[in-house]
Design a protein around this motif. Structure first.
Motif, PDB file in Angstrom:
ATOM      1  N   MET A  33       0.822  -1.206   0.000  1.00 48.54           N
ATOM      2  CA  MET A  33       0.000   0.000   0.000  1.00 48.54           C
ATOM      3  C   MET A  33       0.859   1.259   0.000  1.00 48.54           C
ATOM      4  N   ASN A  34       2.154   1.077  -0.092  1.00 51.31           N
ATOM      5  CA  ASN A  34       3.080   2.201  -0.158  1.00 51.31           C
ATOM      6  C   ASN A  34       2.829   3.024  -1.424  1.00 51.31           C
ATOM      7  N   PHE A  35       2.824   4.352  -1.288  1.00 53.74           N
ATOM      8  CA  PHE A  35       2.528   5.222  -2.433  1.00 53.74           C
ATOM      9  C   PHE A  35       3.555   5.033  -3.549  1.00 53.74           C
ATOM     10  N   ASP A  36       4.827   4.913  -3.176  1.00 54.51           N
ATOM     11  CA  ASP A  36       5.865   4.743  -4.193  1.00 54.51           C
ATOM     12  C   ASP A  36       5.678   3.451  -4.984  1.00 54.51           C
ATOM     13  N   PHE A  37       5.175   2.407  -4.318  1.00 55.85           N
ATOM     14  CA  PHE A  37       4.895   1.148  -5.021  1.00 55.85           C
ATOM     15  C   PHE A  37       3.823   1.351  -6.087  1.00 55.85           C
ATOM     16  N   ILE A  38       2.782   2.090  -5.748  1.00 57.98           N
ATOM     17  CA  ILE A  38       1.701   2.345  -6.699  1.00 57.98           C
ATOM     18  C   ILE A  38       2.231   3.110  -7.913  1.00 57.98           C
ATOM     19  N   VAL A  39       3.076   4.120  -7.640  1.00 58.92           N
ATOM     20  CA  VAL A  39       3.679   4.894  -8.733  1.00 58.92           C
ATOM     21  C   VAL A  39       4.554   3.992  -9.589  1.00 58.92           C
ATOM     22  N   ARG A  54       5.807   1.137 -14.579  1.00 55.99           N
ATOM     23  CA  ARG A  54       6.232  -0.074 -15.278  1.00 55.99           C
ATOM     24  C   ARG A  54       5.208  -0.474 -16.342  1.00 55.99           C
ATOM     25  N   PHE A  55       3.923  -0.310 -16.023  1.00 58.86           N
ATOM     26  CA  PHE A  55       2.871  -0.592 -16.994  1.00 58.86           C
ATOM     27  C   PHE A  55       3.030   0.302 -18.219  1.00 58.86           C
ATOM     28  N   LEU A  56       3.244   1.603 -18.002  1.00 55.98           N
ATOM     29  CA  LEU A  56       3.424   2.543 -19.114  1.00 55.98           C
ATOM     30  C   LEU A  56       4.655   2.173 -19.939  1.00 55.98           C
ATOM     31  N   PHE A  57       5.734   1.833 -19.261  1.00 53.39           N
ATOM     32  CA  PHE A  57       6.979   1.472 -19.931  1.00 53.39           C
ATOM     33  C   PHE A  57       6.788   0.255 -20.838  1.00 53.39           C
ATOM     34  N   ILE A  58       6.117  -0.776 -20.332  1.00 48.89           N
ATOM     35  CA  ILE A  58       5.908  -1.992 -21.121  1.00 48.89           C
ATOM     36  C   ILE A  58       4.981  -1.735 -22.300  1.00 48.89           C
ATOM     37  N   VAL A  59       3.934  -0.956 -22.100  1.00 49.39           N
ATOM     38  CA  VAL A  59       3.031  -0.626 -23.203  1.00 49.39           C
ATOM     39  C   VAL A  59       3.811   0.049 -24.331  1.00 49.39           C
ATOM     40  N   VAL A  60       4.690   0.991 -23.964  1.00 53.02           N
ATOM     41  CA  VAL A  60       5.506   1.666 -24.983  1.00 53.02           C
ATOM     42  C   VAL A  60       6.433   0.677 -25.673  1.00 53.02           C
ATOM     43  N   MET A  61       7.034  -0.232 -24.916  1.00 49.25           N
ATOM     44  CA  MET A  61       7.936  -1.215 -25.500  1.00 49.25           C
ATOM     45  C   MET A  61       7.216  -2.184 -26.443  1.00 49.25           C
ATOM     46  N   MET A  62       5.914  -2.315 -26.280  1.00 44.92           N
ATOM     47  CA  MET A  62       5.135  -3.182 -27.160  1.00 44.92           C
ATOM     48  C   MET A  62       4.780  -2.511 -28.481  1.00 44.92           C
ATOM     49  N   LEU A  63       4.790  -1.190 -28.518  1.00 43.88           N
ATOM     50  CA  LEU A  63       4.368  -0.477 -29.727  1.00 43.88           C
ATOM     51  C   LEU A  63       5.239  -0.796 -30.951  1.00 43.88           C
ATOM     52  N   PRO A  64       6.576  -0.887 -30.817  1.00 46.08           N
ATOM     53  CA  PRO A  64       7.373  -1.296 -31.981  1.00 46.08           C
ATOM     54  C   PRO A  64       6.974  -2.662 -32.542  1.00 46.08           C
ATOM     55  N   PHE A  65       6.566  -3.582 -31.660  1.00 42.16           N
ATOM     56  CA  PHE A  65       6.118  -4.897 -32.115  1.00 42.16           C
ATOM     57  C   PHE A  65       4.807  -4.776 -32.893  1.00 42.16           C
ATOM     58  N   LEU A  74       7.765  11.797 -15.767  1.00 44.67           N
ATOM     59  CA  LEU A  74       7.265  12.795 -14.823  1.00 44.67           C
ATOM     60  C   LEU A  74       6.764  12.167 -13.524  1.00 44.67           C
ATOM     61  N   LEU A  75       6.254  10.941 -13.607  1.00 45.49           N
ATOM     62  CA  LEU A  75       5.755  10.268 -12.403  1.00 45.49           C
ATOM     63  C   LEU A  75       6.861  10.037 -11.372  1.00 45.49           C
ATOM     64  N   THR A  76       8.105   9.996 -11.843  1.00 46.52           N
ATOM     65  CA  THR A  76       9.224   9.828 -10.912  1.00 46.52           C
ATOM     66  C   THR A  76       9.253  10.953  -9.877  1.00 46.52           C
ATOM     67  N   ALA A  77       8.881  12.137 -10.314  1.00 42.79           N
ATOM     68  CA  ALA A  77       8.976  13.317  -9.442  1.00 42.79           C
ATOM     69  C   ALA A  77       7.990  13.289  -8.269  1.00 42.79           C
ATOM     70  N   VAL A  78       6.934  12.468  -8.363  1.00 40.79           N
ATOM     71  CA  VAL A  78       5.921  12.462  -7.294  1.00 40.79           C
ATOM     72  C   VAL A  78       6.219  11.427  -6.216  1.00 40.79           C
ATOM     73  N   LYS A  79       7.295  10.653  -6.377  1.00 35.94           N
ATOM     74  CA  LYS A  79       7.622   9.637  -5.383  1.00 35.94           C
ATOM     75  C   LYS A  79       8.071  10.285  -4.078  1.00 35.94           C
ATOM     76  N   ASP A  80       7.740   9.628  -2.985  1.00 37.29           N
ATOM     77  CA  ASP A  80       8.132  10.134  -1.667  1.00 37.29           C
ATOM     78  C   ASP A  80       9.631   9.982  -1.436  1.00 37.29           C
ATOM     79  N   GLU A  81      10.162   8.822  -1.852  1.00 33.48           N
ATOM     80  CA  GLU A  81      11.589   8.564  -1.691  1.00 33.48           C
ATOM     81  C   GLU A  81      12.254   8.581  -3.061  1.00 33.48           C
ATOM     82  N   LEU A  82      13.184   9.504  -3.219  1.00 34.63           N
ATOM     83  CA  LEU A  82      13.799   9.716  -4.527  1.00 34.63           C
ATOM     84  C   LEU A  82      15.271  10.049  -4.338  1.00 34.63           C
ATOM     85  N   ASN A  83      16.109   9.543  -5.242  1.00 34.67           N
ATOM     86  CA  ASN A  83      17.532   9.876  -5.188  1.00 34.67           C
ATOM     87  C   ASN A  83      18.049  10.174  -6.589  1.00 34.67           C
ATOM     88  N   SER A  84      19.262  10.684  -6.647  1.00 33.20           N
ATOM     89  CA  SER A  84      19.833  11.118  -7.928  1.00 33.20           C
ATOM     90  C   SER A  84      20.013   9.958  -8.896  1.00 33.20           C
TER      91      SER A  84
END
Length: 276
Positions: free
Chosen positions: A155-161, A166-177, A214-224
């Motif tokens: 239920m961690n917010f960062d997990f949901i993000v 990951r879902f968005l990333f995989i959908v994009v990776m499927m488009l070339p196929f 952009l979703l990376t920016a909304v995570k609670d725990e973030l590093n460089s």
């Protein structure tokens, strides 16, 4: 040279490469949460992916692959059998809860292939849903399952993000196929490029990648390291997306595009060493 080509074809056609890509994304997830290196979950992910992909690709209901593969089918069947044994072995090495969370995605894979719906249809044949089912399965296997294995709070917010990313990333990776398969896919599938054309598909994928970044920016725990690695993998993904054509080299998608998750893991390894 012919021997090397045969080995490479077997490596691709037997789903070893795509299974390694799945393992790479599992490890990306574990690195992000700081989980110690653990080969058990990686072997479990590898065997599960290899069996699942070969089931989809080479079951009787699948019509996606060429007859030239039949010469190596015995070897692929043997490898898949060994992977089944490996899968069963690792099932007893990981917590039952991890196996339980894997089950819905195995079920989706079966429904994706086996015609259990009216008019002899499976999930893949339902209009417009193919890449989204694959995105859901990959997101579940490479984010949800390893986090359950690691004992993380789901239920961690960062997990949901992370799982949305990951879902968005995989959908994009499927488009070339989908662009590659335009000349083969039945119009009833209503794939993204069938509906909106190749150029708009690339624009659509680019928008999803921007959202992914952009979703990376909304995570609670973030590093460089996470920020930089996400920027780099977004850039690489954009390059492969826009480099996709209807007529492409034989291994553009099946090797290079499917290598993007491996590139992501390598980027994280390099950055970790640089910033450590």
């Amino acid at each position: 040279m012919e021997t090397l080509k045969s080995i490479f074809r077997f490596y691709i056609n037997s789903s070893i490469h795509v299974s390694l890509a799945v393992c790479a994304l599992v490890q990306v997830t574990l690195i992000k949460i700081g989980f110690p290196y653990d080969y058990t979950i990686l072997f479990y992910s590898f065997f599960t992916s290899l069996v699942a992909y070969n089931f989809v690709k080479y079951s009787k209901v699948s019509k996606l692959y060429h007859k030239r593969l039949t010469k190596s089918m015995k070897s692929i069947h043997l490898l898949t059998l060994l992977a089944c044994i490996g899968f069963i072995y690792t099932v007893f090495k990981i917590p039952f809860e991890t196996v339980l969370y894997t089950s819905p995605f195995i079920a989706l894979t079966i429904l994706y292939t086996v015609p259990v719906f009216p008019n002899n249809k499976n999930l893949r044949s339902l209009a417009g849903v193919k890449i989204f089912i694959i995105g859901a399965v990959w997101a579940g296997i490479t984010v949800l399952v390893p986090l359950v294995y690691a004992g993380e709070n789901l239920m961690n917010f960062d997990f949901i993000v992370e799982i949305v990313q990951r879902f968005l990333f995989i959908v994009v990776m499927m488009l070339p196929f989908e662009i590659r398969d335009l000349q083969y896919d039945d119009l009833s599938l209503e794939t993204v490029p069938q509906k909106i054309g190749v150029t708009r598909t690339k624009v659509f994928g680019s928008i999803l990648l921007v959202l992914f970044l952009l979703l990376t920016a909304v995570k609670d725990e973030l590093n460089s390291i996470e920020i930089l690695s996400t920027i780099l993998i977004t850039t690489i993904s954009l390059l492969f997306l826009w480099g996709t054509e209807k007529k492409q080299s034989e291994y553009y998608c099946s090797f290079w595009v499917e290598s993007v998750p491996i590139f992501w893991l390598l980027i994280l390894f390099v950055l970790e060493n640089l910033f450590s």
